[in-house]
Design a protein around this motif. Sequence first.
Motif, PDB file in Angstrom:
ATOM      1  N   GLU A 152       5.240 -20.335  22.279  1.00 12.20           N
ATOM      2  CA  GLU A 152       4.923 -21.326  21.243  1.00 12.20           C
ATOM      3  C   GLU A 152       3.589 -22.021  21.524  1.00 12.20           C
ATOM      4  O   GLU A 152       2.821 -22.290  20.610  1.00 12.20           O
ATOM      5  CB  GLU A 152       6.043 -22.371  21.168  1.00 12.20           C
ATOM      6  CG  GLU A 152       7.249 -21.919  20.375  1.00 12.20           C
ATOM      7  CD  GLU A 152       6.902 -21.657  18.919  1.00 12.20           C
ATOM      8  OE1 GLU A 152       6.602 -22.614  18.196  1.00 12.20           O
ATOM      9  OE2 GLU A 152       6.917 -20.477  18.510  1.00 12.20           O
ATOM     10  N   ASN A 174       0.861 -19.705  20.701  1.00 15.67           N
ATOM     11  CA  ASN A 174       0.775 -19.633  19.244  1.00 15.67           C
ATOM     12  C   ASN A 174       0.038 -20.856  18.680  1.00 15.67           C
ATOM     13  O   ASN A 174      -0.891 -20.727  17.882  1.00 15.67           O
ATOM     14  CB  ASN A 174       2.204 -19.545  18.676  1.00 15.67           C
ATOM     15  CG  ASN A 174       2.216 -19.350  17.176  1.00 15.67           C
ATOM     16  OD1 ASN A 174       1.282 -18.773  16.620  1.00 15.67           O
ATOM     17  ND2 ASN A 174       3.253 -19.824  16.527  1.00 15.67           N
ATOM     18  N   LEU A 175       0.440 -22.021  19.166  1.00 14.58           N
ATOM     19  CA  LEU A 175      -0.146 -23.271  18.665  1.00 14.58           C
ATOM     20  C   LEU A 175      -1.642 -23.358  18.990  1.00 14.58           C
ATOM     21  O   LEU A 175      -2.413 -23.970  18.249  1.00 14.58           O
ATOM     22  CB  LEU A 175       0.603 -24.454  19.294  1.00 14.58           C
ATOM     23  CG  LEU A 175       0.353 -25.848  18.728  1.00 14.58           C
ATOM     24  CD1 LEU A 175       0.721 -25.907  17.257  1.00 14.58           C
ATOM     25  CD2 LEU A 175       1.159 -26.886  19.492  1.00 14.58           C
ATOM     26  N   LEU A 198      21.611 -11.006  33.573  1.00 12.82           N
ATOM     27  CA  LEU A 198      21.314 -11.253  32.155  1.00 12.82           C
ATOM     28  C   LEU A 198      21.434 -12.735  31.759  1.00 12.82           C
ATOM     29  O   LEU A 198      20.562 -13.258  31.053  1.00 12.82           O
ATOM     30  CB  LEU A 198      22.212 -10.391  31.267  1.00 12.82           C
ATOM     31  CG  LEU A 198      21.699 -10.183  29.852  1.00 12.82           C
ATOM     32  CD1 LEU A 198      20.340  -9.515  29.832  1.00 12.82           C
ATOM     33  CD2 LEU A 198      22.695  -9.385  29.028  1.00 12.82           C
ATOM     34  N   PRO A 199      22.483 -13.431  32.222  1.00 14.04           N
ATOM     35  CA  PRO A 199      22.553 -14.854  31.845  1.00 14.04           C
ATOM     36  C   PRO A 199      21.310 -15.626  32.285  1.00 14.04           C
ATOM     37  O   PRO A 199      20.758 -16.416  31.526  1.00 14.04           O
ATOM     38  CB  PRO A 199      23.793 -15.355  32.596  1.00 14.04           C
ATOM     39  CG  PRO A 199      24.624 -14.144  32.807  1.00 14.04           C
ATOM     40  CD  PRO A 199      23.673 -13.008  32.981  1.00 14.04           C
ATOM     41  N   TYR A 255      10.007 -18.644  25.675  1.00 15.91           N
ATOM     42  CA  TYR A 255       9.853 -19.089  24.285  1.00 15.91           C
ATOM     43  C   TYR A 255       8.874 -20.279  24.166  1.00 15.91           C
ATOM     44  O   TYR A 255       7.932 -20.228  23.359  1.00 15.91           O
ATOM     45  CB  TYR A 255      11.226 -19.428  23.687  1.00 15.91           C
ATOM     46  CG  TYR A 255      11.146 -19.999  22.298  1.00 15.91           C
ATOM     47  CD1 TYR A 255      10.745 -19.201  21.227  1.00 15.91           C
ATOM     48  CD2 TYR A 255      11.440 -21.336  22.060  1.00 15.91           C
ATOM     49  CE1 TYR A 255      10.649 -19.733  19.948  1.00 15.91           C
ATOM     50  CE2 TYR A 255      11.344 -21.871  20.792  1.00 15.91           C
ATOM     51  CZ  TYR A 255      10.952 -21.067  19.738  1.00 15.91           C
ATOM     52  OH  TYR A 255      10.847 -21.604  18.484  1.00 15.91           O
ATOM     53  N   ARG A 280      24.525   3.510  36.303  1.00 15.09           N
ATOM     54  CA  ARG A 280      25.589   2.562  35.942  1.00 15.09           C
ATOM     55  C   ARG A 280      25.501   1.304  36.809  1.00 15.09           C
ATOM     56  O   ARG A 280      25.658   0.183  36.324  1.00 15.09           O
ATOM     57  CB  ARG A 280      26.967   3.227  36.112  1.00 15.09           C
ATOM     58  CG  ARG A 280      27.341   4.072  34.891  1.00 15.09           C
ATOM     59  CD  ARG A 280      28.775   4.500  34.965  1.00 15.09           C
ATOM     60  NE  ARG A 280      29.665   3.368  34.879  1.00 15.09           N
ATOM     61  CZ  ARG A 280      30.978   3.451  35.071  1.00 15.09           C
ATOM     62  NH1 ARG A 280      31.521   4.616  35.367  1.00 15.09           N
ATOM     63  NH2 ARG A 280      31.748   2.399  34.962  1.00 15.09           N
ATOM     64  N   ALA A 333      14.815 -18.425  27.036  1.00 11.36           N
ATOM     65  CA  ALA A 333      14.940 -19.547  26.093  1.00 11.36           C
ATOM     66  C   ALA A 333      14.127 -20.763  26.522  1.00 11.36           C
ATOM     67  O   ALA A 333      13.551 -21.454  25.685  1.00 11.36           O
ATOM     68  CB  ALA A 333      16.413 -19.925  25.959  1.00 11.36           C
ATOM     69  N   LEU A 368      24.784  -2.416  35.565  1.00 11.66           N
ATOM     70  CA  LEU A 368      25.724  -3.486  35.915  1.00 11.66           C
ATOM     71  C   LEU A 368      24.985  -4.652  36.572  1.00 11.66           C
ATOM     72  O   LEU A 368      25.217  -5.826  36.247  1.00 11.66           O
ATOM     73  CB  LEU A 368      26.793  -2.924  36.863  1.00 11.66           C
ATOM     74  CG  LEU A 368      27.982  -3.850  37.102  1.00 11.66           C
ATOM     75  CD1 LEU A 368      28.744  -4.092  35.807  1.00 11.66           C
ATOM     76  CD2 LEU A 368      28.915  -3.242  38.146  1.00 11.66           C
ATOM     77  N   ALA A 402      18.417 -14.747  30.147  1.00 13.17           N
ATOM     78  CA  ALA A 402      18.521 -15.370  28.826  1.00 13.17           C
ATOM     79  C   ALA A 402      18.054 -16.819  28.877  1.00 13.17           C
ATOM     80  O   ALA A 402      17.310 -17.286  28.012  1.00 13.17           O
ATOM     81  CB  ALA A 402      19.967 -15.298  28.339  1.00 13.17           C
ATOM     82  N   VAL A 403      18.482 -17.522  29.923  1.00 10.03           N
ATOM     83  CA  VAL A 403      18.057 -18.922  30.096  1.00 10.03           C
ATOM     84  C   VAL A 403      16.535 -18.971  30.291  1.00 10.03           C
ATOM     85  O   VAL A 403      15.837 -19.800  29.698  1.00 10.03           O
ATOM     86  CB  VAL A 403      18.787 -19.558  31.310  1.00 10.03           C
ATOM     87  CG1 VAL A 403      18.202 -20.916  31.636  1.00 10.03           C
ATOM     88  CG2 VAL A 403      20.269 -19.683  31.007  1.00 10.03           C
ATOM     89  N   LEU A 410      23.262  -6.601  34.103  1.00 10.88           N
ATOM     90  CA  LEU A 410      24.219  -7.443  33.387  1.00 10.88           C
ATOM     91  C   LEU A 410      24.471  -8.746  34.149  1.00 10.88           C
ATOM     92  O   LEU A 410      24.611  -9.814  33.556  1.00 10.88           O
ATOM     93  CB  LEU A 410      25.530  -6.661  33.214  1.00 10.88           C
ATOM     94  CG  LEU A 410      26.374  -7.014  32.002  1.00 10.88           C
ATOM     95  CD1 LEU A 410      25.598  -6.773  30.726  1.00 10.88           C
ATOM     96  CD2 LEU A 410      27.647  -6.191  32.005  1.00 10.88           C
ATOM     97  N   TYR A 411      24.491  -8.643  35.473  1.00  9.79           N
ATOM     98  CA  TYR A 411      24.727  -9.836  36.290  1.00  9.79           C
ATOM     99  C   TYR A 411      23.607 -10.861  36.126  1.00  9.79           C
ATOM    100  O   TYR A 411      23.844 -12.063  36.140  1.00  9.79           O
ATOM    101  CB  TYR A 411      24.837  -9.455  37.778  1.00  9.79           C
ATOM    102  CG  TYR A 411      26.193  -8.861  38.148  1.00  9.79           C
ATOM    103  CD1 TYR A 411      27.369  -9.523  37.831  1.00  9.79           C
ATOM    104  CD2 TYR A 411      26.276  -7.645  38.823  1.00  9.79           C
ATOM    105  CE1 TYR A 411      28.600  -8.984  38.158  1.00  9.79           C
ATOM    106  CE2 TYR A 411      27.498  -7.098  39.158  1.00  9.79           C
ATOM    107  CZ  TYR A 411      28.667  -7.773  38.817  1.00  9.79           C
ATOM    108  OH  TYR A 411      29.871  -7.247  39.131  1.00  9.79           O
TER     109      TYR A 411
END
Lengths: 294, 437
Positions: free
Chosen positions: A33, A36-37, A17-18, A29, A7, A25, A11, A21-22, A14-15
């Motif tokens: 790309e 891929n290109l 995670l932001p 990502y 747990r 992105a 947790l 995510a940034v 989770l802290y």
Amino acid sequence: MKQANRRENLLNLLYILPMLAVFAAFIIYPITEVFNLSVYDRTSTGQYFYVGLNNFIKFIRHRETSRLLLNTGIWVFVGTFFKLLFGLGMALVLYQAFPGKKVMTGIILIPYAMPAAVSCMIWRLMYNPVFGHIGDILTRLGLISEPLNFLGNTKTSLLAVMIVNVWAVAPFCALNILSTLYSIPTYIYEAAKIDGAGSIQSFFKITLPLIASSMRTLGLLVGIWAFNSFDVIFMMTQGGPANSSSILVSNIYQNAFQFNNRPYSAAVSVVCFVILSIFALLYVRSKEGDVSYE
Amino acid sequence: MKKAIALALSLLLAVALAACSAPSDPTPPASPAASTPSSGSEAAPSGDSAPAEGTTITYVTLGDTGMNQLQKAAEEFEAETGIKVKLESWAYSDAYQKIITLCEAGTPPDAMYGFSGWTQQFKNLGYTVPLDDLISQELKDDFSKAALDVCTVDGQLWVLPSYMSIRSILYNKNLLDAAGITELPTTWQEFLEVAPKLVGGGKYAYSMVAGHPKNTLDCFLPILWAYDGDVASADGKTNGFNNENGVAALQVYCDLAKYAVPDYGEADINFTQNNFTTQTAAAYIHNAQGLAALADAGEDYSWAVIGAPLKGAGGSQYSLGIMDVDLVFKTGNEEAAGKWLEFWHTKDRMGDVIEQAGWVPNQKSFFERPAFTDPANVMVAPFAELEPLAKFKPTISSWEEVQKVMADYITKAVMGEMTPAEAFAEAGPMVDELLQK
């Protein structure tokens, strides 16, 4: 107990995670790309089509590739060596107590603090074969017989641009090394002196081993920056004449934005990504095996 | 509490990222040709209908060219049509990469001032639209034939001729007199024969560019053409310089370098202009801009002589025509952009810019302005006379790459890394590949 740990881990995840995510992105990502290109090409009418590794093969076979790799190697390794060497020299001078030390420190910092555009302009004027004073001094000293176009000569352009880059970055290295020098406890030198060590011995047996770790890290960082930066090259020679001062990164820029040849540019970017990954790995490992006399 | 905040933040970010993420199409982004373009301006619906009042279009000029006249014209245009023109100014040096990036992103301006070298590539990539139906026959008829020829591809007018400059060789009479040269050379060979007399005491016979990816060809093309070489063959499929004529022209260029201001390796065209106006170089190829700058500064330029283009071995002679153009992009506002260009291309608006800059008019009606027909106006008359000898850069899809390859190998020959024959033997196949792409 195990469940509580899980747990806790979840947790913690989770802290972060932001941030993850940034990172996904804005780093993962775009990199995906680019990868891929790099396996596409496009017709003159703008239609993309899959070409597999053709862009990489084209890069390897291109007449200018060996020159680009050699230039990049010189730009990164030779440049970094001299940045560290001059940085170390300046740091050792500034480490000593002498009148006007603060003023000298300020003066040494000027090249680093100066905007690249300004320093490039100043150096371009100094290098100018018609009215630049570098050529004038060399001619007066009898070292050259006629004005030499440092930036406009395929044999000297890379060297000329590298001098400007070393001149601009060496003060940053000096400051970093200086702060490490200050962190060496003075009693180590005092003990060495009592044991009969001279200043040269102290430098090689105490100073150098103790700043080696920090210099290694600094060298890797400066090397990575050099690999990625081409502002000085772009402002002074645009990679020319005849690609004589081009490096991999300037080639990426040229293909992507001047020739609108993005897939090929992406392939060269992937090559750079692989090279930089090796640098990054070395950087992480550079922290291992530090010397300490504590 | 901390847990709740972390959870909320994570969810918020996840939702935001999901909303922002691109569709899961594995192929790279398509060019505007393949995708539906969207304009950065307040776009009017595309179609045959007339542009609606209240439409806003964006027009880009370069280096502030004609900005004062453009602002005035934009106000008049809005008052007359209700269409607002948002003006932007970009640097010349960034223009290509900027417009390419915007076009790839699907957000180009509605119209812009650019270069004829872009015409074919932008047409192929589907960035621009043909202008035949967007401008009147009256305006079309007003352009000179040379100007229309440069702007026409496959029988359609893809760009509108805007500013034209004719470049020929300019001499410094003072330096020629001091060297005892009383007659102007008529061929490149004659020039090379007298060139040694013009070198010494910080003065040089010539100023040129060998290295700059764009300006090297500006200086070399008149020589290549004079020697009956060309960038591409007549059918545009193979190079036109890897032959005896091209090599002879490159040999002349290499020989010129021996007597040229030694900054040619880092020089752009502005360096050559500066070398001439500061009377460091006795000759160079350009238009009247350098003289116009001297005139603006109130300095004497009576020592400058505009010569006829020098001939090659076979007697051919060409002046270099540089054609700037106006382009209309696929944004949905094509009709409004066409209307604006029609409004702008008049003798009192664009004609005024041309007169001030010292360029050569390419619209017949512009010659109604007295300055363009005044024989005393050395900025225009001698260059306008050279228009029949003007040859323009070719319209090639990979022009940026072609000129870079040529510039690199010309430079290698000039710097002595290769002989002219070796340089063009290597550059030729590379250009062939680009032409056949």
